[in-house]
Design a protein around this motif. Structure first.
Motif, PDB file in Angstrom:
ATOM      1  N   ALA A   1       0.829  -1.204   0.000  1.00  0.00           N
ATOM      2  CA  ALA A   1       0.000   0.000   0.000  1.00  0.00           C
ATOM      3  C   ALA A   1       0.861   1.250   0.000  1.00  0.00           C
ATOM      4  O   ALA A   1       0.574   2.230  -0.708  1.00  0.00           O
ATOM      5  N   ALA A   2       1.924   1.251   0.801  1.00  0.00           N
ATOM      6  CA  ALA A   2       2.811   2.405   0.843  1.00  0.00           C
ATOM      7  C   ALA A   2       3.496   2.624  -0.503  1.00  0.00           C
ATOM      8  O   ALA A   2       3.644   3.764  -0.966  1.00  0.00           O
ATOM      9  N   ARG A   3       3.915   1.523  -1.136  1.00  0.00           N
ATOM     10  CA  ARG A   3       4.567   1.665  -2.444  1.00  0.00           C
ATOM     11  C   ARG A   3       3.589   2.162  -3.503  1.00  0.00           C
ATOM     12  O   ARG A   3       3.936   2.959  -4.372  1.00  0.00           O
ATOM     13  N   LEU A   4       2.322   1.687  -3.434  1.00  0.00           N
ATOM     14  CA  LEU A   4       1.314   2.175  -4.370  1.00  0.00           C
ATOM     15  C   LEU A   4       1.064   3.659  -4.164  1.00  0.00           C
ATOM     16  O   LEU A   4       0.943   4.425  -5.127  1.00  0.00           O
ATOM     17  N   THR A   5       0.986   4.088  -2.905  1.00  0.00           N
ATOM     18  CA  THR A   5       0.787   5.504  -2.600  1.00  0.00           C
ATOM     19  C   THR A   5       1.897   6.353  -3.214  1.00  0.00           C
ATOM     20  O   THR A   5       1.648   7.368  -3.867  1.00  0.00           O
ATOM     21  N   GLU A   6       3.139   5.911  -3.009  1.00  0.00           N
ATOM     22  CA  GLU A   6       4.290   6.681  -3.493  1.00  0.00           C
ATOM     23  C   GLU A   6       4.356   6.702  -5.014  1.00  0.00           C
ATOM     24  O   GLU A   6       4.490   7.778  -5.629  1.00  0.00           O
ATOM     25  N   SER A   7       4.248   5.528  -5.641  1.00  0.00           N
ATOM     26  CA  SER A   7       4.427   5.461  -7.095  1.00  0.00           C
ATOM     27  C   SER A   7       3.263   6.098  -7.837  1.00  0.00           C
ATOM     28  O   SER A   7       3.460   6.821  -8.825  1.00  0.00           O
ATOM     29  N   LEU A   8       2.036   5.869  -7.362  1.00  0.00           N
ATOM     30  CA  LEU A   8       0.883   6.447  -8.041  1.00  0.00           C
ATOM     31  C   LEU A   8       0.842   7.953  -7.848  1.00  0.00           C
ATOM     32  O   LEU A   8       0.524   8.705  -8.778  1.00  0.00           O
ATOM     33  N   GLY A   9       1.206   8.414  -6.646  1.00  0.00           N
ATOM     34  CA  GLY A   9       1.247   9.852  -6.406  1.00  0.00           C
ATOM     35  C   GLY A   9       2.229  10.541  -7.335  1.00  0.00           C
ATOM     36  O   GLY A   9       1.931  11.608  -7.907  1.00  0.00           O
ATOM     37  N   GLY A  10       3.408   9.920  -7.522  1.00  0.00           N
ATOM     38  CA  GLY A  10       4.397  10.501  -8.426  1.00  0.00           C
ATOM     39  C   GLY A  10       3.915  10.531  -9.861  1.00  0.00           C
ATOM     40  O   GLY A  10       4.136  11.507 -10.591  1.00  0.00           O
ATOM     41  N   ALA A  11       3.235   9.466 -10.289  1.00  0.00           N
ATOM     42  CA  ALA A  11       2.732   9.412 -11.667  1.00  0.00           C
ATOM     43  C   ALA A  11       1.621  10.435 -11.893  1.00  0.00           C
ATOM     44  O   ALA A  11       1.559  11.080 -12.947  1.00  0.00           O
ATOM     45  N   LEU A  12       0.749  10.608 -10.918  1.00  0.00           N
ATOM     46  CA  LEU A  12      -0.370  11.551 -11.073  1.00  0.00           C
ATOM     47  C   LEU A  12       0.115  13.002 -11.122  1.00  0.00           C
ATOM     48  O   LEU A  12      -0.483  13.833 -11.813  1.00  0.00           O
ATOM     49  N   ARG A  13       1.186  13.290 -10.392  1.00  0.00           N
ATOM     50  CA  ARG A  13       1.699  14.674 -10.378  1.00  0.00           C
ATOM     51  C   ARG A  13       2.198  15.107 -11.746  1.00  0.00           C
ATOM     52  O   ARG A  13       2.277  16.308 -12.028  1.00  0.00           O
ATOM     53  N   GLN A  14       2.529  14.166 -12.604  1.00  0.00           N
ATOM     54  CA  GLN A  14       3.058  14.510 -13.922  1.00  0.00           C
ATOM     55  C   GLN A  14       1.973  14.689 -14.979  1.00  0.00           C
ATOM     56  O   GLN A  14       2.279  15.036 -16.114  1.00  0.00           O
ATOM     57  N   LEU A  15       0.705  14.469 -14.593  1.00  0.00           N
ATOM     58  CA  LEU A  15      -0.377  14.527 -15.570  1.00  0.00           C
ATOM     59  C   LEU A  15      -1.070  15.891 -15.546  1.00  0.00           C
ATOM     60  O   LEU A  15      -1.183  16.528 -14.498  1.00  0.00           O
ATOM     61  N   PRO A  16      -1.553  16.348 -16.712  1.00  0.00           N
ATOM     62  CA  PRO A  16      -2.213  17.655 -16.803  1.00  0.00           C
ATOM     63  C   PRO A  16      -3.647  17.590 -16.264  1.00  0.00           C
ATOM     64  O   PRO A  16      -4.586  17.264 -16.994  1.00  0.00           O
ATOM     65  N   LEU A  17      -3.801  17.901 -14.978  1.00  0.00           N
ATOM     66  CA  LEU A  17      -5.112  17.869 -14.341  1.00  0.00           C
ATOM     67  C   LEU A  17      -5.382  19.197 -13.646  1.00  0.00           C
ATOM     68  O   LEU A  17      -4.467  19.854 -13.150  1.00  0.00           O
ATOM     69  N   SER A  18      -6.646  19.564 -13.583  1.00  0.00           N
ATOM     70  CA  SER A  18      -7.030  20.775 -12.856  1.00  0.00           C
ATOM     71  C   SER A  18      -6.972  20.497 -11.359  1.00  0.00           C
ATOM     72  O   SER A  18      -6.928  19.341 -10.923  1.00  0.00           O
TER      73      SER A  18
ATOM     74  N   SER B   1     -10.140  15.164  -6.466  1.00  0.00           N
ATOM     75  CA  SER B   1     -11.018  13.988  -6.451  1.00  0.00           C
ATOM     76  C   SER B   1     -10.229  12.686  -6.489  1.00  0.00           C
ATOM     77  O   SER B   1     -10.816  11.606  -6.359  1.00  0.00           O
ATOM     78  N   LEU B   2      -8.913  12.769  -6.645  1.00  0.00           N
ATOM     79  CA  LEU B   2      -8.085  11.565  -6.680  1.00  0.00           C
ATOM     80  C   LEU B   2      -7.583  11.225  -5.286  1.00  0.00           C
ATOM     81  O   LEU B   2      -7.330  12.116  -4.468  1.00  0.00           O
ATOM     82  N   PRO B   3      -7.434   9.949  -4.970  1.00  0.00           N
ATOM     83  CA  PRO B   3      -7.020   9.559  -3.610  1.00  0.00           C
ATOM     84  C   PRO B   3      -5.575   9.944  -3.335  1.00  0.00           C
ATOM     85  O   PRO B   3      -4.716   9.890  -4.223  1.00  0.00           O
ATOM     86  N   ALA B   4      -5.305  10.331  -2.092  1.00  0.00           N
ATOM     87  CA  ALA B   4      -3.959  10.735  -1.713  1.00  0.00           C
ATOM     88  C   ALA B   4      -3.120   9.561  -1.232  1.00  0.00           C
ATOM     89  O   ALA B   4      -1.895   9.614  -1.267  1.00  0.00           O
ATOM     90  N   ASP B   5      -3.766   8.507  -0.779  1.00  0.00           N
ATOM     91  CA  ASP B   5      -3.001   7.377  -0.255  1.00  0.00           C
ATOM     92  C   ASP B   5      -3.788   6.077  -0.405  1.00  0.00           C
ATOM     93  O   ASP B   5      -5.000   6.089  -0.634  1.00  0.00           O
ATOM     94  N   ALA B   6      -3.064   4.986  -0.265  1.00  0.00           N
ATOM     95  CA  ALA B   6      -3.655   3.645  -0.323  1.00  0.00           C
ATOM     96  C   ALA B   6      -3.643   3.042   1.078  1.00  0.00           C
ATOM     97  O   ALA B   6      -2.842   3.426   1.936  1.00  0.00           O
TER      98      ALA B   6
ATOM     99  N   ARG C   1       6.488   3.189   8.757  1.00  0.00           N
ATOM    100  CA  ARG C   1       5.965   4.119   7.762  1.00  0.00           C
ATOM    101  C   ARG C   1       4.560   3.664   7.398  1.00  0.00           C
ATOM    102  O   ARG C   1       4.352   2.538   6.965  1.00  0.00           O
ATOM    103  N   MET C   2       3.598   4.564   7.559  1.00  0.00           N
ATOM    104  CA  MET C   2       2.211   4.247   7.280  1.00  0.00           C
ATOM    105  C   MET C   2       1.917   4.442   5.792  1.00  0.00           C
ATOM    106  O   MET C   2       2.693   5.091   5.070  1.00  0.00           O
ATOM    107  N   PRO C   3       0.800   3.895   5.303  1.00  0.00           N
ATOM    108  CA  PRO C   3       0.484   4.024   3.871  1.00  0.00           C
ATOM    109  C   PRO C   3       0.428   5.451   3.364  1.00  0.00           C
ATOM    110  O   PRO C   3       0.694   5.705   2.193  1.00  0.00           O
ATOM    111  N   ASP C   4       0.065   6.419   4.228  1.00  0.00           N
ATOM    112  CA  ASP C   4       0.005   7.819   3.779  1.00  0.00           C
ATOM    113  C   ASP C   4       1.362   8.507   3.834  1.00  0.00           C
ATOM    114  O   ASP C   4       1.463   9.709   3.583  1.00  0.00           O
ATOM    115  N   GLY C   5       2.418   7.752   4.174  1.00  0.00           N
ATOM    116  CA  GLY C   5       3.763   8.306   4.233  1.00  0.00           C
ATOM    117  C   GLY C   5       4.176   8.783   5.608  1.00  0.00           C
ATOM    118  O   GLY C   5       5.360   9.072   5.839  1.00  0.00           O
ATOM    119  N   ALA C   6       3.237   8.912   6.537  1.00  0.00           N
ATOM    120  CA  ALA C   6       3.559   9.347   7.887  1.00  0.00           C
ATOM    121  C   ALA C   6       4.378   8.293   8.625  1.00  0.00           C
ATOM    122  O   ALA C   6       4.307   7.103   8.310  1.00  0.00           O
TER     123      ALA C   6
END
Length: 615
Positions: free
Chosen positions: A212-229, A235-240, A517-522
């Motif tokens: 879950a922590a790895r999904l949070t980190e990798s998906l968060g990084g991928a989403l930051r590179q996309l052109p979204l408002s 509306s996208l989840p911040a953590d797994a 390390r928790m799934p939200d990175g804390a």
């Protein structure tokens, strides 16, 4: 000798568990020896990860007896060696073929524990009956995907996978390491929020805290590179979270807060590392989904199946070889712009048409020994494995453990592998940095016991670290010391810790604390005495490593062939390594292992082939 006495002998020599024998004796009397034996065998197989026992396997020659072959033959003789097992079983009120509440179920020539039959039926019905096509605007969808996926001369299977998931209620996306599963999901979620009429409740989950922590980190990084408002990003989840946390696991209970009568509050669910999801958990997850929810399963079909019963992802992805139906191939072609060759016929359409295999690895280049070795192992290419190991790739180190000095050298190399972590402990680095350093290297094992297993290697590593004064040994016969890594082995939802979570013990002014390390990175700390069941984690099993990646992974295989060492285990271990792989194994035993596939007996494939899975 009576069959009861023989079952007790089988428990004494550990061929059966006490649970297996007690279950058999509970539902069958002395006058039903065949039923008693069948019940013991189906219980034993469930404990080994099988969902059912085909009646055709109820014969001594089909039983993996090993040194207990005479005992197994005696058991079948005591059971009367029936020629018609089906009739023998159905003569008992403990066995039924329909909805009756009986301990055992007989379905299509397969014998199940009742709960396993219920789980398998629920999963089969969900995938075969509830995978509706979604109403979409093909042109609008094609336009959004064209913006998110750059044009490719060859078929972009990531784009196809996104189109599959955006047009069906259920989607299954499988791919090996580096094939871009996370990138694909990031883009399809971006497309989903752009095409939605209103806000979507999207949740992310994985079987373990580490995954879950790895999904949070990798998906968060991928989403930051996309052109979204900003609104779309909101509306996208911040953590797994873990599946147990998602379903609301209750402390000290097998019950979950969310179930068929109290469904989850979500519109879209993404489940990563789906190969680790066992049949009971898959059935419970499905039961807790609201009727309108869409679900996307991600995983590598070639990895190890779950420790518990079933191999759901593998059973589902077996249909990928059939290809899409003609209508589905044409639909996906119109959306993606690629020509997809359809497979034959329409059988299994609901399942075939929700699958996509990602086929190109972006992690391992043509000069990567790890990538070539993983591919050769996955294909059971023994000549290819030998060639890779002999080729001198810089990212692979292969050592044969023949002498005691070889074993001692492996321990020294493992200590060196943890060098950055040990340095962080010495310099007083922050807990987050220490946890990150510990994740750079890991010693992986096939076994739990013995010098080549988790217990033996953990003990030898600790001794080496204490002897070299890299860590201070605990005093007073205790187990706790500054720098001790631990892995949680039992869920504790009150603490938010779950099976597989890794913690690091650090000395503070208030005494020792274990940091996670928790799934939200804390980062959170827990008193050692408050932890649920746990174990030292310098070394860990390959099973426990699923959902994790390490810069440097070291695989230690035993010095003899054992059933647990299979192609899937070796492949899973190799693909935990991102940059460096150390392999400690006799080449002959390694080759034998990759010729041995893991078998999980289930009836899912047959349910899916049936026109009416619930029939």
């Amino acid at each position: 000798m009576s069959i009861r006495a023989l079952l007790q002998d089988a428990v004494a020599c550990r061929w059966l568990r006490a649970l297996d024998a007690q279950f058999a004796m509970m539902i069958a009397g002395e006058q039903q020896p065949a039923l008693m034996l069948a019940a013991a065998l189906v219980s034993r197989d469930a404990g080994e990860g099988h969902v059912c026992v085909p009646l055709a396997r109820l014969a001594p020659d089909h039983i993996d007896a090993g040194a207990q072959r005479p005992l197994v033959e005696a058991l079948f003789q005591a059971a009367g060696q029936p020629e018609d097992w089906q009739q023998q079983l159905l003569d008992s009120p403990a066995v039924s073929q329909g909805e009756e509440a009986t301990p055992l179920k007989l379905h299509a020539g397969r014998l199940y524990l009742n709960r396993m039959w219920q789980y398998e039926r629920r999963v089969a019905q969900f995938f075969a009956e509830q995978n509706q096509a979604l109403a979409v605007d093909p042109q609008a969808l094609a336009g959004v995907l064209d913006k998110l996926f750059a044009p490719q001369p060859d078929t972009d299977w990531q784009k196809v996978a996104a189109a599959v998931a955006l047009t069906r209620r259920i989607a299954v996306i499988s791919g090996g390491p580096g094939t871009g599963k996370t990138t694909t999901v990031a883009k399809l979620l971006a497309a989903m929020v752009q095409l939605a009429d209103g806000p979507l409740r999207i949740r992310l989950a994985a079987p373990t805290g580490k995954a879950a922590a790895r999904l949070t980190e990798s998906l968060g990084g991928a989403l930051r590179q996309l052109p979204l408002s900003e609104a779309q990003r909101a509306s996208l989840p911040a953590d797994a979270g873990t599946l147990h946390r998602l379903l609301g696991a209750q402390p000290g209970s097998q019950r979950f807060r969310y179930h068929e009568g109290n469904p989850l509050h979500l519109d879209v669910l993404v489940v990563d590392e789906a190969s680790m999801v066992d049949l009971p958990m898959m059935a419970r997850l499905i039961a807790a989904l609201p009727a309108h929810a869409r679900v996307i399963f991600l995983g590598d079909r070639d990895q190890l199946a779950s420790v518990e019963a079933g191999a759901v992802l593998g059973d589902i992805c077996a249909w990928a070889a059939e290809g899409y139906t003609a209508g589905r191939a044409a639909e996906l072609g119109r959306i993606t712009g690629y020509t997809l060759e359809p497979g034959p016929g329409e059988q299994g359409a609901a399942l075939r048409d929700c699958l996509c295999l990602l086929r190109k690895s972006y992690r391992f280049g043509s000069d990567s020994g790890i990538g070539r070795l993983a591919s050769a192992v996955n294909q059971s290419d023994t000549a290819g494995v030998r060639q890779v190991l002999a080729a001198g790739y810089t990212d692979i180190c292969h050592q044969v453990l023949q002498e005691s000095d070889d074993y001692n050298q492996m321990i020294r190399q493992a200590v060196a592998g943890y060098g950055d972590y040990l340095n962080g402990l010495t310099t007083g680095a922050e807990p987050g940095a220490v946890l990150e350093a510990f994740g750079q290297f890991r010693l992986l094992c096939a076994l739990r016991e013995g010098p080549f297993g988790v217990s033996g290697l953990n003990e030898r590593l600790e001794q080496a670290l204490f002897r070299r004064q890299l860590l201070s040994a605990p005093t007073g016969g205790g187990r706790w010391y500054h720098g001790r890594p631990v892995m949680i082995s039992r869920n504790d939802s009150a603490l938010g810790l779950f099976n597989g979570d890794i913690g690091i013990t650090l000395a503070t002014e208030q005494g020792l604390r274990v940091w996670f390390r928790m799934p939200d990175g804390a980062i959170k700390s827990v008193l050692p005495g408050r932890l649920p069941a746990h174990e030292t984690a310098w070394a860990m099993t390959v099973h426990k490593s699923q959902g994790s990646e390490f810069d440097h992974a070291a695989l230690v295989l035993p010095d003899r062939l054992v059933p647990v060492v299979s192609r899937e285990l070796v492949y899973t271990a190799i693909t935990r390594a991102k940059r460096q792989l150390s392999l400690y194994s006799d080449t002959r035993l390694l080759v034998r292992a990759i010729q041995t596939g893991t078998e999980r007996r289930s009836g899912l494939a047959e349910w899916f082939r049936a026109a009416e899975p619930g029939g």
